[in-house]
Design a protein around this motif. Structure first.
Motif, PDB file in Angstrom:
ATOM      1  N   LEU A  62       0.454  -1.588  -0.018  1.00  0.00           N
ATOM      2  CA  LEU A  62      -0.213  -0.062   0.111  1.00  0.00           C
ATOM      3  C   LEU A  62       1.230   0.952   0.465  1.00  0.00           C
ATOM      4  CD1 LEU A  62      -3.213  -1.386   2.817  1.00  0.00           C
ATOM      5  CD2 LEU A  62      -2.980  -0.743  -0.288  1.00  0.00           C
ATOM      6  N   LEU A  63       1.796   1.077   0.927  1.00  0.00           N
ATOM      7  CA  LEU A  63       2.837   2.100   0.343  1.00  0.00           C
ATOM      8  C   LEU A  63       3.685   2.636  -0.685  1.00  0.00           C
ATOM      9  CD1 LEU A  63       4.376   4.476   2.506  1.00  0.00           C
ATOM     10  CD2 LEU A  63       5.906   2.699   3.123  1.00  0.00           C
ATOM     11  N   ALA A  96       8.886  -5.889  19.343  1.00  0.00           N
ATOM     12  CA  ALA A  96       8.823  -5.366  19.607  1.00  0.00           C
ATOM     13  C   ALA A  96       9.690  -4.661  18.599  1.00  0.00           C
ATOM     14  CB  ALA A  96       9.393  -4.106  20.729  1.00  0.00           C
ATOM     15  N   SER A  97      10.492  -4.387  18.579  1.00  0.00           N
ATOM     16  CA  SER A  97      11.538  -3.725  16.860  1.00  0.00           C
ATOM     17  C   SER A  97      10.765  -4.245  15.869  1.00  0.00           C
ATOM     18  CB  SER A  97      12.806  -4.749  16.858  1.00  0.00           C
ATOM     19  OG  SER A  97      12.808  -6.111  16.959  1.00  0.00           O
ATOM     20  N   LYS A  98      10.073  -5.524  15.495  1.00  0.00           N
ATOM     21  CA  LYS A  98       9.505  -5.701  14.905  1.00  0.00           C
ATOM     22  C   LYS A  98       7.900  -5.225  14.206  1.00  0.00           C
ATOM     23  CE  LYS A  98      12.638  -8.725  13.074  1.00  0.00           C
ATOM     24  NZ  LYS A  98      13.499  -8.127  11.643  1.00  0.00           N
ATOM     25  N   TYR A  99       8.236  -5.007  15.455  1.00  0.00           N
ATOM     26  CA  TYR A  99       6.577  -3.982  15.375  1.00  0.00           C
ATOM     27  C   TYR A  99       6.462  -2.678  15.010  1.00  0.00           C
ATOM     28  CZ  TYR A  99       1.292  -2.435  16.939  1.00  0.00           C
ATOM     29  OH  TYR A  99       0.395  -1.971  15.982  1.00  0.00           O
ATOM     30  N   HIS A 100       8.169  -2.274  15.232  1.00  0.00           N
ATOM     31  CA  HIS A 100       8.350  -0.605  15.431  1.00  0.00           C
ATOM     32  C   HIS A 100       8.622  -0.268  13.355  1.00  0.00           C
ATOM     33  CE1 HIS A 100       9.855   3.216  16.086  1.00  0.00           C
ATOM     34  NE2 HIS A 100      10.274   2.751  15.041  1.00  0.00           N
ATOM     35  N   GLN A 101       8.305  -1.594  12.454  1.00  0.00           N
ATOM     36  CA  GLN A 101       8.571  -0.672  11.411  1.00  0.00           C
ATOM     37  C   GLN A 101       7.190  -0.767  11.143  1.00  0.00           C
ATOM     38  OE1 GLN A 101      10.329  -4.755   9.220  1.00  0.00           O
ATOM     39  NE2 GLN A 101      12.016  -4.615  10.820  1.00  0.00           N
ATOM     40  N   VAL A 102       6.068  -1.783  11.267  1.00  0.00           N
ATOM     41  CA  VAL A 102       4.848  -1.688  11.024  1.00  0.00           C
ATOM     42  C   VAL A 102       4.004  -0.253  11.568  1.00  0.00           C
ATOM     43  CG1 VAL A 102       1.966  -2.550  11.509  1.00  0.00           C
ATOM     44  CG2 VAL A 102       4.113  -3.895  11.536  1.00  0.00           C
ATOM     45  N   ILE A 103       5.012   0.454  12.869  1.00  0.00           N
ATOM     46  CA  ILE A 103       3.937   1.475  13.145  1.00  0.00           C
ATOM     47  C   ILE A 103       4.580   2.839  12.285  1.00  0.00           C
ATOM     48  CG2 ILE A 103       4.208   3.363  14.939  1.00  0.00           C
ATOM     49  CD1 ILE A 103       2.494   0.638  15.563  1.00  0.00           C
ATOM     50  N   GLU A 104       5.867   1.926  12.072  1.00  0.00           N
ATOM     51  CA  GLU A 104       6.701   3.375  10.954  1.00  0.00           C
ATOM     52  C   GLU A 104       5.348   3.825   9.260  1.00  0.00           C
ATOM     53  OE1 GLU A 104       8.824   5.982  11.980  1.00  0.00           O
ATOM     54  OE2 GLU A 104       8.752   5.421  13.729  1.00  0.00           O
ATOM     55  N   ILE A 105       5.624   2.709   9.016  1.00  0.00           N
ATOM     56  CA  ILE A 105       4.746   2.607   7.535  1.00  0.00           C
ATOM     57  C   ILE A 105       3.068   3.178   7.976  1.00  0.00           C
ATOM     58  CG2 ILE A 105       3.352   1.479   5.850  1.00  0.00           C
ATOM     59  CD1 ILE A 105       5.722  -1.039   6.353  1.00  0.00           C
ATOM     60  N   LEU A 106       2.716   3.175   9.165  1.00  0.00           N
ATOM     61  CA  LEU A 106       1.034   3.414   9.391  1.00  0.00           C
ATOM     62  C   LEU A 106       1.161   4.313   9.575  1.00  0.00           C
ATOM     63  CD1 LEU A 106      -0.072   0.555  12.386  1.00  0.00           C
ATOM     64  CD2 LEU A 106      -1.086   0.950   9.935  1.00  0.00           C
ATOM     65  N   LYS A 107       2.502   5.337  10.178  1.00  0.00           N
ATOM     66  CA  LYS A 107       2.640   6.587  10.602  1.00  0.00           C
ATOM     67  C   LYS A 107       2.441   7.557   8.880  1.00  0.00           C
ATOM     68  CE  LYS A 107       4.745   6.867  15.140  1.00  0.00           C
ATOM     69  NZ  LYS A 107       5.867   6.694  16.408  1.00  0.00           N
ATOM     70  N   ASN A 167      -0.627   7.984   7.099  1.00  0.00           N
ATOM     71  CA  ASN A 167      -1.859   8.917   7.813  1.00  0.00           C
ATOM     72  C   ASN A 167      -1.878  10.081   7.542  1.00  0.00           C
ATOM     73  OD1 ASN A 167      -3.790   8.478  10.121  1.00  0.00           O
ATOM     74  ND2 ASN A 167      -1.858  10.042  11.392  1.00  0.00           N
ATOM     75  N   GLN A 168      -0.178   9.926   6.795  1.00  0.00           N
ATOM     76  CA  GLN A 168      -0.349  11.993   6.725  1.00  0.00           C
ATOM     77  C   GLN A 168      -0.909  11.962   5.146  1.00  0.00           C
ATOM     78  OE1 GLN A 168       4.618  11.677   6.901  1.00  0.00           O
ATOM     79  NE2 GLN A 168       4.923  11.377   8.935  1.00  0.00           N
ATOM     80  N   ILE A 169      -1.095  10.978   4.771  1.00  0.00           N
ATOM     81  CA  ILE A 169      -1.429  11.223   3.824  1.00  0.00           C
ATOM     82  C   ILE A 169      -3.462  12.241   3.778  1.00  0.00           C
ATOM     83  CG2 ILE A 169      -3.141  10.010   1.327  1.00  0.00           C
ATOM     84  CD1 ILE A 169      -0.929   7.444   1.695  1.00  0.00           C
ATOM     85  N   HIS A 170      -3.193  13.386   2.641  1.00  0.00           N
ATOM     86  CA  HIS A 170      -4.222  14.414   2.973  1.00  0.00           C
ATOM     87  C   HIS A 170      -5.710  13.252   3.182  1.00  0.00           C
ATOM     88  CE1 HIS A 170      -6.845  17.942   2.638  1.00  0.00           C
ATOM     89  NE2 HIS A 170      -5.858  18.201   2.280  1.00  0.00           N
ATOM     90  N   PRO A 171      -6.635  13.786   4.144  1.00  0.00           N
ATOM     91  CA  PRO A 171      -7.767  12.991   4.259  1.00  0.00           C
ATOM     92  C   PRO A 171      -8.796  12.679   3.719  1.00  0.00           C
ATOM     93  CG  PRO A 171      -7.392  14.256   6.189  1.00  0.00           C
ATOM     94  CD  PRO A 171      -6.425  14.679   5.477  1.00  0.00           C
ATOM     95  N   PRO A 205      -7.761   6.619   0.077  1.00  0.00           N
ATOM     96  CA  PRO A 205      -8.751   5.635  -0.600  1.00  0.00           C
ATOM     97  C   PRO A 205      -9.530   4.891   0.245  1.00  0.00           C
ATOM     98  CG  PRO A 205      -6.534   6.039  -0.937  1.00  0.00           C
ATOM     99  CD  PRO A 205      -6.502   6.672  -0.246  1.00  0.00           C
ATOM    100  N   PRO A 206     -10.622   5.015  -0.207  1.00  0.00           N
ATOM    101  CA  PRO A 206     -11.045   3.808   1.347  1.00  0.00           C
ATOM    102  C   PRO A 206     -10.792   2.249   1.149  1.00  0.00           C
ATOM    103  CG  PRO A 206     -12.285   4.152  -1.150  1.00  0.00           C
ATOM    104  CD  PRO A 206     -11.248   4.431  -1.183  1.00  0.00           C
ATOM    105  N   ASP A 207      -9.901   1.641   0.689  1.00  0.00           N
ATOM    106  CA  ASP A 207      -9.186   0.332   0.496  1.00  0.00           C
ATOM    107  C   ASP A 207      -7.568   0.902   2.065  1.00  0.00           C
ATOM    108  OD1 ASP A 207      -7.620   1.900  -0.534  1.00  0.00           O
ATOM    109  OD2 ASP A 207      -6.632  -0.134  -2.009  1.00  0.00           O
ATOM    110  N   LEU A 208      -6.949   1.727   2.285  1.00  0.00           N
ATOM    111  CA  LEU A 208      -6.129   2.184   3.166  1.00  0.00           C
ATOM    112  C   LEU A 208      -7.254   2.575   4.372  1.00  0.00           C
ATOM    113  CD1 LEU A 208      -2.858   2.430   3.308  1.00  0.00           C
ATOM    114  CD2 LEU A 208      -3.994   4.923   2.637  1.00  0.00           C
ATOM    115  N   HIS A 209      -7.981   3.220   4.302  1.00  0.00           N
ATOM    116  CA  HIS A 209      -8.808   3.576   5.312  1.00  0.00           C
ATOM    117  C   HIS A 209      -9.511   2.082   6.230  1.00  0.00           C
ATOM    118  CE1 HIS A 209     -11.684   4.477   7.704  1.00  0.00           C
ATOM    119  NE2 HIS A 209     -11.811   5.898   8.009  1.00  0.00           N
ATOM    120  N   GLU A 210      -9.450   1.117   5.525  1.00  0.00           N
ATOM    121  CA  GLU A 210     -10.031  -0.405   6.045  1.00  0.00           C
ATOM    122  C   GLU A 210      -8.864  -0.948   6.269  1.00  0.00           C
ATOM    123  OE1 GLU A 210     -12.589  -2.315   2.713  1.00  0.00           O
ATOM    124  OE2 GLU A 210     -13.763  -1.342   2.961  1.00  0.00           O
TER     125      GLU A 210
END
Length: 284
Positions: free
Chosen positions: A70-71, A106-117, A120-124, A128-133
């Motif tokens: 998705l990124l 925790a270090s592996k899950y940190h990679q997921v959080i960085e991608i989610l952040k 999340n910076q994409i303009h509201p 896209p609907p699939d990204l929001h879901e």
């Protein structure tokens, strides 16, 4: 002694078996389904739907790969500044482990959080609907940032209420315009607090802003000792004073009256005299 040279003209055989001529299978006509042989059920095997099935953490790997896809797909969309992005409380690593049922580091899950952040910076407006879901899976059930604090008001009698806590003490302070009278549990400050430091701490917000003679204080305190009750009164008085005069918040913050102090006495540990004190070491 000299060894005889090997016979180069005679090739060395690599196999003792007799050579067998290979015969090709007859061609299959795929134009009609009648010529296709039936599948052999004995030789059939189950193919996992996920390529990460044989890894140690298949669900986590699938989630990470899907977010990376998705990124790459939406990385060209317009974004907002990091401070202007919607505040979202993501799941903690312990909550995510319960969700997927896998021992995720925790270090592996940190990679997921960085991608989610970053997503999340994409303009509201162009999210896209699939990204929001896909992002809904990683959000907490209750978003603490969406909770709006009720604004404090002044009642019909002109009183403003403020609640303060410190250690195991709590104080409920009522502040009203007056001549500087103070009652704590129906008693004066000198009767409740014997130490001068505790008396000054209880009324420090009013002294720091030169409002001692302009407001009357009526408070109810409970729990803890005198120091905890005095500092609980400090926070409660500051909150009530900001209801009357909101412009005093910077001055009260500089005076250290706005922030709740979370420090508590550390518990005693087994095998120790106190929280960290060890008994004296004796050689014999």
């Amino acid at each position: 002694m000299t060894w005889p040279a090997p016979n180069a003209s005679k090739p060395r055989p690599f196999s003792t078996a007799n050579s067998v001529q290979a015969i090709a299978a007859p061609a299959i006509d795929f134009s009609s389904t009648d010529n296709i042989p039936p599948p052999n059920i004995k030789n059939a095997r189950v193919v996992p739907a996920s390529p990460s099935y044989f890894s140690g953490r298949p669900d986590f790997t699938d989630n990470l790969l899907s977010l990376q896809t998705l990124l790459r797909k939406y990385q060209t969309l317009p974004t907002v500044a990091p401070g202007q992005a919607p505040r979202i409380a993501w799941r903690t690593v312990s909550q995510y482990r319960l969700l997927v049922g896998e021992p995720v580091r925790a270090s592996k899950y940190h990679q997921v959080i960085e991608i989610l952040k970053r997503l999340n910076q994409i303009h509201p407006a162009v999210m896209p609907p699939d990204l929001h879901e896909a992002m809904q899976v990683y959000k907490r059930d209750i978003n603490p940032y969406a909770v709006v604090r009720r604004p404090a008001i002044i009642d019909t009698d002109g009183r403003a209420c403020g609640i303060g806590k410190r250690k195991s003490s709590s104080a409920k302070v009522y502040l009203v315009q007056g001549q500087g009278e103070v009652l704590i549990n129906g008693k004066s400050v000198n009767e409740v607090f014997g130490r001068i430091h505790d008396r000054e701490s209880a009324l420090w917000p009013l002294k720091a802003t030169n409002r001692v003679d302009k407001y009357n204080v009526w408070a109810l305190v409970s729990g803890g000792g005198t120091t905890g009750q005095a500092e609980a009164l400090t926070l409660g008085t500051a909150k009530a004073l900001m209801v009357h005069e909101p412009d005093l918040k910077p001055a009260l913050r500089r005076a250290g009256c706005v922030t709740r102090d979370p420090r508590r006495v550390e518990r005693k540990k087994p095998g120790k005299l106190k929280a960290r004190k060890m008994p004296a070491w004796v050689k014999r």
